[in-house]
Design a protein around this motif. Structure first.
Motif, PDB file in Angstrom:
ATOM      1  N   LYS A 154     -27.021 143.953 -37.101  1.00 50.06           N
ATOM      2  CA  LYS A 154     -27.959 144.442 -36.083  1.00 50.06           C
ATOM      3  C   LYS A 154     -27.433 144.156 -34.687  1.00 50.06           C
ATOM      4  N   GLU A 155     -26.831 142.983 -34.520  1.00 45.77           N
ATOM      5  CA  GLU A 155     -26.240 142.636 -33.231  1.00 45.77           C
ATOM      6  C   GLU A 155     -25.122 143.601 -32.869  1.00 45.77           C
ATOM      7  N   LEU A 156     -24.321 143.971 -33.852  1.00 45.82           N
ATOM      8  CA  LEU A 156     -23.221 144.911 -33.605  1.00 45.82           C
ATOM      9  C   LEU A 156     -23.744 146.306 -33.287  1.00 45.82           C
ATOM     10  N   LEU A 157     -24.743 146.762 -34.030  1.00 40.58           N
ATOM     11  CA  LEU A 157     -25.278 148.107 -33.836  1.00 40.58           C
ATOM     12  C   LEU A 157     -26.009 148.251 -32.502  1.00 40.58           C
ATOM     13  N   HIS A 158     -26.530 147.143 -31.961  1.00 39.72           N
ATOM     14  CA  HIS A 158     -27.246 147.203 -30.690  1.00 39.72           C
ATOM     15  C   HIS A 158     -26.325 147.065 -29.484  1.00 39.72           C
ATOM     16  N   SER A 159     -25.039 146.851 -29.727  1.00 35.61           N
ATOM     17  CA  SER A 159     -24.098 146.745 -28.609  1.00 35.61           C
ATOM     18  C   SER A 159     -23.809 148.131 -28.034  1.00 35.61           C
ATOM     19  N   ASP A 160     -23.355 148.177 -26.787  1.00 36.55           N
ATOM     20  CA  ASP A 160     -23.079 149.459 -26.137  1.00 36.55           C
ATOM     21  C   ASP A 160     -21.803 150.082 -26.709  1.00 36.55           C
ATOM     22  N   LYS A 161     -21.566 151.360 -26.383  1.00 34.60           N
ATOM     23  CA  LYS A 161     -20.438 152.103 -26.967  1.00 34.60           C
ATOM     24  C   LYS A 161     -19.094 151.479 -26.629  1.00 34.60           C
ATOM     25  N   ALA A 162     -18.942 151.012 -25.384  1.00 36.52           N
ATOM     26  CA  ALA A 162     -17.663 150.420 -24.972  1.00 36.52           C
ATOM     27  C   ALA A 162     -17.377 149.137 -25.755  1.00 36.52           C
ATOM     28  N   SER A 163     -18.404 148.300 -25.922  1.00 46.46           N
ATOM     29  CA  SER A 163     -18.232 147.050 -26.661  1.00 46.46           C
ATOM     30  C   SER A 163     -17.948 147.321 -28.134  1.00 46.46           C
ATOM     31  N   LEU A 164     -18.639 148.328 -28.692  1.00 50.15           N
ATOM     32  CA  LEU A 164     -18.430 148.680 -30.096  1.00 50.15           C
ATOM     33  C   LEU A 164     -17.011 149.192 -30.320  1.00 50.15           C
ATOM     34  N   LYS A 165     -16.537 150.024 -29.398  1.00 46.29           N
ATOM     35  CA  LYS A 165     -15.173 150.545 -29.504  1.00 46.29           C
ATOM     36  C   LYS A 165     -14.154 149.406 -29.439  1.00 46.29           C
ATOM     37  N   THR A 166     -14.401 148.440 -28.555  1.00 46.60           N
ATOM     38  CA  THR A 166     -13.504 147.294 -28.429  1.00 46.60           C
ATOM     39  C   THR A 166     -13.478 146.472 -29.709  1.00 46.60           C
ATOM     40  N   GLU A 167     -14.662 146.280 -30.311  1.00 44.75           N
ATOM     41  CA  GLU A 167     -14.755 145.530 -31.567  1.00 44.75           C
ATOM     42  C   GLU A 167     -13.949 146.216 -32.669  1.00 44.75           C
ATOM     43  N   ILE A 168     -14.089 147.536 -32.765  1.00 46.94           N
ATOM     44  CA  ILE A 168     -13.368 148.293 -33.799  1.00 46.94           C
ATOM     45  C   ILE A 168     -11.868 148.251 -33.544  1.00 46.94           C
ATOM     46  N   ASP A 169     -11.456 148.448 -32.296  1.00 43.56           N
ATOM     47  CA  ASP A 169     -10.031 148.415 -31.955  1.00 43.56           C
ATOM     48  C   ASP A 169      -9.413 147.059 -32.260  1.00 43.56           C
ATOM     49  N   ASN A 170     -10.152 145.982 -31.972  1.00 40.52           N
ATOM     50  CA  ASN A 170      -9.643 144.635 -32.257  1.00 40.52           C
ATOM     51  C   ASN A 170      -9.484 144.414 -33.755  1.00 40.52           C
ATOM     52  N   LEU A 171     -10.426 144.928 -34.543  1.00 41.68           N
ATOM     53  CA  LEU A 171     -10.327 144.799 -35.996  1.00 41.68           C
ATOM     54  C   LEU A 171      -9.098 145.535 -36.524  1.00 41.68           C
ATOM     55  N   ILE A 172      -8.876 146.752 -36.019  1.00 44.10           N
ATOM     56  CA  ILE A 172      -7.734 147.537 -36.478  1.00 44.10           C
ATOM     57  C   ILE A 172      -6.422 146.854 -36.095  1.00 44.10           C
ATOM     58  N   LYS A 173      -6.338 146.333 -34.874  1.00 42.24           N
ATOM     59  CA  LYS A 173      -5.128 145.624 -34.446  1.00 42.24           C
ATOM     60  C   LYS A 173      -4.861 144.410 -35.328  1.00 42.24           C
ATOM     61  N   GLN A 174      -5.926 143.697 -35.671  1.00 42.39           N
ATOM     62  CA  GLN A 174      -5.778 142.518 -36.522  1.00 42.39           C
ATOM     63  C   GLN A 174      -5.290 142.909 -37.919  1.00 42.39           C
ATOM     64  N   CYS A 175      -5.833 144.013 -38.442  1.00 42.61           N
ATOM     65  CA  CYS A 175      -5.430 144.483 -39.770  1.00 42.61           C
ATOM     66  C   CYS A 175      -3.980 144.946 -39.781  1.00 42.61           C
ATOM     67  N   LEU A 176      -3.551 145.619 -38.723  1.00 43.85           N
ATOM     68  CA  LEU A 176      -2.193 146.159 -38.672  1.00 43.85           C
ATOM     69  C   LEU A 176      -1.120 145.069 -38.547  1.00 43.85           C
ATOM     70  N   LYS A 177      -1.524 143.833 -38.248  1.00 42.09           N
ATOM     71  CA  LYS A 177      -0.565 142.735 -38.234  1.00 42.09           C
ATOM     72  C   LYS A 177      -0.039 142.449 -39.637  1.00 42.09           C
ATOM     73  N   SER A 178      -0.786 142.909 -40.640  1.00 41.43           N
ATOM     74  CA  SER A 178      -0.370 142.705 -42.041  1.00 41.43           C
ATOM     75  C   SER A 178       0.262 143.963 -42.627  1.00 41.43           C
ATOM     76  N   PHE A 179       0.622 144.911 -41.762  1.00 40.20           N
ATOM     77  CA  PHE A 179       1.265 146.155 -42.201  1.00 40.20           C
ATOM     78  C   PHE A 179       2.718 146.133 -41.738  1.00 40.20           C
ATOM     79  N   PHE A 180       3.651 146.229 -42.683  1.00 40.74           N
ATOM     80  CA  PHE A 180       5.077 146.122 -42.380  1.00 40.74           C
ATOM     81  C   PHE A 180       5.762 147.444 -42.731  1.00 40.74           C
ATOM     82  N   TYR A 181       6.226 148.116 -41.700  1.00 44.66           N
ATOM     83  CA  TYR A 181       6.789 149.463 -41.837  1.00 44.66           C
ATOM     84  C   TYR A 181       8.304 149.420 -41.864  1.00 44.66           C
TER      85      TYR A 181
END
Length: 364
Positions: free
Chosen positions: A134-161
């Motif tokens: 609920k806390e995440l869903l009530h955040s504004d669009k910019a904050s939500l986008k930042t949260e998603i981008d940070n998650l993706i960056k963190q996940c891609l640290k475990s991707f070796f190309y």
């Protein structure tokens, strides 16, 4: 010299004993009970039949965490080594698929919370922590986008190309994979797209006969597959359909790109007997006829359920079995078939390709 050998052996032993992230819930539809450690999965099919899309879907699932900000998004929180020999990979496509997957779960969570408030049925396994989501869903669009981008960056640290542009580089990469596997203990999945990229080059310039080419491949795969088995990883590799069986002439002939090979047809094992004997699961992909989009989305919520690793169908208020977005009668989407062969058992599945990945369809 002896100390160096013992040190290397000790590192290898520690790496083999390391507990890597489990892939048991990688895809309940494709792999009931999950692919087992050390399993070799081969994906075949003609051009544009979904091989790369299937690989990307599984990569996304491995990289994403199981829970995030109060949602069960069905990831494995693992690492992936991706060996690109076809040179079709796009990091932007991978990032886009991850972002679409996360936003899809956000919408499902929002609908589930609304349904719970109104007293409707909803997927209880989707929500892990009411307060956090609920806390995440009530955040504004910019904050939500930042949260998603940070998650993706963190996940891609475990991707070796790893990118291979010539045959010799591809062979050396496979033979030297052990060092990378030992250093990356979070890696659970290795993906190769494709294992047969340099077959015609090797046939023309490296081997004088079919026998010598098979011996060449047997030597490479014997070393590489032993690394996969020893470290208890899962290997998924695409393989091009280069040959088909000519039943009239009783021999195998080169397969043209535009030809549709028969599903389940026995193909010539041109990569050698060692590779063929190690493959434990085969997935053959092919195109089916197109159907209206409104027919596809009628039971589309089953895919959301598979993504969140739930065994029951998802119901969200009065919007059950409906999909987001407007649909017109003239909107069509290509359907694909996946025939899974494992332990001499065949299972046929049907799917469509979307921006957030594959969506499995119930059999009619």
């Amino acid at each position: 010299m002896m100390n160096r050998i013992r040190t290397a052996s000790g590192r290898a032993l520690i790496a083999r004993l390391q507990i890597r992230p489990s892939l048991i819930k990688l895809d309940p539809c494709l792999f009931p009970g999950g692919p087992q450690p050390g399993e070799i999965i081969e994906v075949t099919g003609n051009t544009n039949c979904g091989k790369s899309s299937l690989s990307l879907r599984l990569i996304v699932t491995v990289l994403l965490p199981h829970t995030w900000r109060g949602m069960n998004i069905g990831g494995c929180d693992g690492g992936v080594i991706f060996l690109d020999s076809d040179l079709h990979f796009s990091i932007l496509q991978l990032e886009n698929m991850m972002q679409r997957r996360i936003r899809r779960f956000l919408k499902l969570s929002k609908d589930a919370i609304k349904s719970k408030k109104n007293g409707y049925e909803f997927d209880e396994e989707l929500i892990d922590d009411d307060h956090k989501i609920k806390e995440l869903l009530h955040s504004d669009k910019a904050s939500l986008k930042t949260e998603i981008d940070n998650l993706i960056k963190q996940c891609l640290k475990s991707f070796f190309y790893l990118k291979c542009t010539v045959s010799s580089q591809f062979a050396i990469t496979l033979l030297s994979m052990n060092e990378l596997i030992m250093n990356k203990t979070k890696v659970s999945l290795i993906v190769i797209d494709s294992i047969s990229a340099y077959y015609w080059h090797d046939k023309t310039y490296r081997a004088e006969s079919w026998y010598k080419l098979e011996q060449y491949y047997n030597g490479i795969f014997k070393v590489f597959l032993s690394h996969v088995k020893n470290h208890k990883l899962v290997l998924l590799s695409t393989r091009q359909s280069l040959f088909r069986k000519d039943y009239q002439k009783h021999r195998y002939v080169p397969c043209m790109e535009e030809e549709e090979s028969e599903v389940g047809m026995i193909e010539y094992e041109y990569l050698g007997k060692h590779w063929a004997s190690f493959v434990t699961c085969r997935i053959h992909l092919s195109k089916l006829t197109t159907v209206p989009e409104d027919d596809i989305t009628k039971n589309d919520m089953i895919s959301d359920n598979l993504l969140s690793n739930s065994s029951n169908s998802v119901t969200v208020g009065n919007n059950a079995n409906k999909c987001e977005g407007s649909v017109t009668p003239d909107d069509y989407r290509q359907m694909f078939s996946a025939e899974v062969i494992k332990n001499e058992k065949k299972t046929k599945l049907v799917f469509t390709i979307h921006e957030d990945g594959l969506r499995w369809r119930p059999q009619s």
